[in-house]
Design an enzyme around this catalytic site. Sequence first.
Site, mmCIF file in Angstrom:
data_model
loop_
_atom_site.group_PDB
_atom_site.id
_atom_site.type_symbol
_atom_site.label_atom_id
_atom_site.label_comp_id
_atom_site.label_asym_id
_atom_site.label_seq_id
_atom_site.Cartn_x
_atom_site.Cartn_y
_atom_site.Cartn_z
ATOM 1 N N ASN A 9 17.651 -40.006 24.946
ATOM 2 C CA ASN A 9 18.399 -41.253 24.798
ATOM 3 C C ASN A 9 17.630 -42.358 25.521
ATOM 4 O OD1 ASN A 9 20.200 -43.349 24.891
ATOM 5 N ND2 ASN A 9 21.956 -42.116 25.566
ATOM 6 N N ARG A 86 18.956 -40.477 20.185
ATOM 7 C CA ARG A 86 19.900 -41.563 19.932
ATOM 8 C C ARG A 86 19.086 -42.758 19.444
ATOM 9 N NH1 ARG A 86 22.447 -45.630 24.074
ATOM 10 N NH2 ARG A 86 23.834 -46.701 22.661
ATOM 11 N N HIS A 175 28.391 -47.537 19.257
ATOM 12 C CA HIS A 175 29.111 -46.423 19.889
ATOM 13 C C HIS A 175 29.632 -45.448 18.831
ATOM 14 C CE1 HIS A 175 30.258 -49.053 23.625
ATOM 15 N NE2 HIS A 175 29.200 -48.299 23.891
ATOM 16 N N GLU A 380 28.472 -38.263 24.644
ATOM 17 C CA GLU A 380 27.618 -38.671 23.524
ATOM 18 C C GLU A 380 26.419 -37.745 23.365
ATOM 19 O OE1 GLU A 380 27.849 -42.906 24.923
ATOM 20 O OE2 GLU A 380 27.694 -43.286 22.782
#
Length: 398
Positions: A9, A86, A175, A380
């Site tokens: 990420n 991500r 998100h 996440e």
Amino acid sequence: MSDTILVVNCGSSSLKVALFDLNLNQLTSALAERLGKQDAFASVPGYSGDIPLAGEGGHREAFQAIVSTFRDLNLLTSPPVAIGHRVVHGGETFREAALINDDVRRAIEECAGLAPLHNPVNLTGIEATTELFPEAPQVAVFDTAFHQTLPRHAYLYAVPYRFYRDWGVRRYGFHGTSHNFMATEAARLLGKVPGETSIISAHLGNGCSITAIRDGRSVDTSMGLTPLEGLVMGTRSGDIDPGLFDFLKTKEISAEDLHRILNNESGLLGLSEKTNDMRTLSELAEQGHEPSLVAIEVFCFRLARYISAMMASLSELDALVFTGGIGENSAMVRIRTLSHLKLAGFAIEPSLNQQHGKQTNGRIDREDSRFKVMVIPTNEERVIASEALQTSGAIRQR
Ligand code: ADP
């Protein structure tokens, strides 16, 4: 240890790298911050002190240092079976996670104009990972993808239509992995099928957004073309009157200054003139610090307003769900927010709210509440790991 999934990420100046087993249990998670600056550092649990970074101390060097430490600690003894990245912006190209190949890389690059601080570093993360694990399948998981089901009336801005046609100016929403996870998790806890579950999902961390999910699909969301629109956030303003731009010209504030002010110096920090941290603000407010109280009041009122706005997109509501650092932990924010929504029929049970719904499958609503209210912790990285495993086909190949 073998059979792991690696999650990468890359933020604009930070990097999180997490390692999961195939049952999606998190094995470890490392963090690097202030990347590209003199005082950049990386830390890995189990390794005492900061890990030195080579060269410019950018995302690539941090990733290499973290992986090498994972290896030293015997956490990564063979290449991961899948790698999930991500990626912030997938534009209108990506409606779901994608196995990374040259076409996908190019498409991520093409979306970079919409997220100039994020997509380029996401690509650096993909390159750095390819160098170390050339054979491992890599999957891009987009923040925007879940919101590609928004109807036209929710994603168009009332500006000249050519802005959308020629430049792709529209609401994208962010998100997405967290909101998607809320929809699935709420359905599971309520004993329903995700495709038949409708919720309002409030993700309240440093960044905050709220999404209306109808029968498992995102139908409205508060963040827009960029993650600046919508709710009050830690340092971001959320909604403002666009007329402010004209007004500030008379105060000799340039567009560049304004960008910085709205992104980094506004929100809870701007109002309180103290901090963007909700925990500290709550303590200060309790001690009678008026500006902290004001910041909390504006935060909660804006959120309440948005909760009612999201109802315009739903024909039924199975639950209002709170998540993120603030949503999960601040009983005070939840109660203050819902105190504005008595007319809509929301009511919280104070004792359940205090224990964050942990003993009631997330439920914190009072018996006579018209709607269920839940607290569900988000993760996440775990959702990215799960998507990486599914999309890479790594399981099928085994
Ligand atoms: P990020 O968006 O960076 O992942 P988080 O989801 O970790 O952020 O949320 C950070 C926010 O959560 C901060 O404002 C922090 O103060 C708040 N927070 C964390 N724990 C608590 C708590 N116990 N009470 C109130 N706020 C909390």
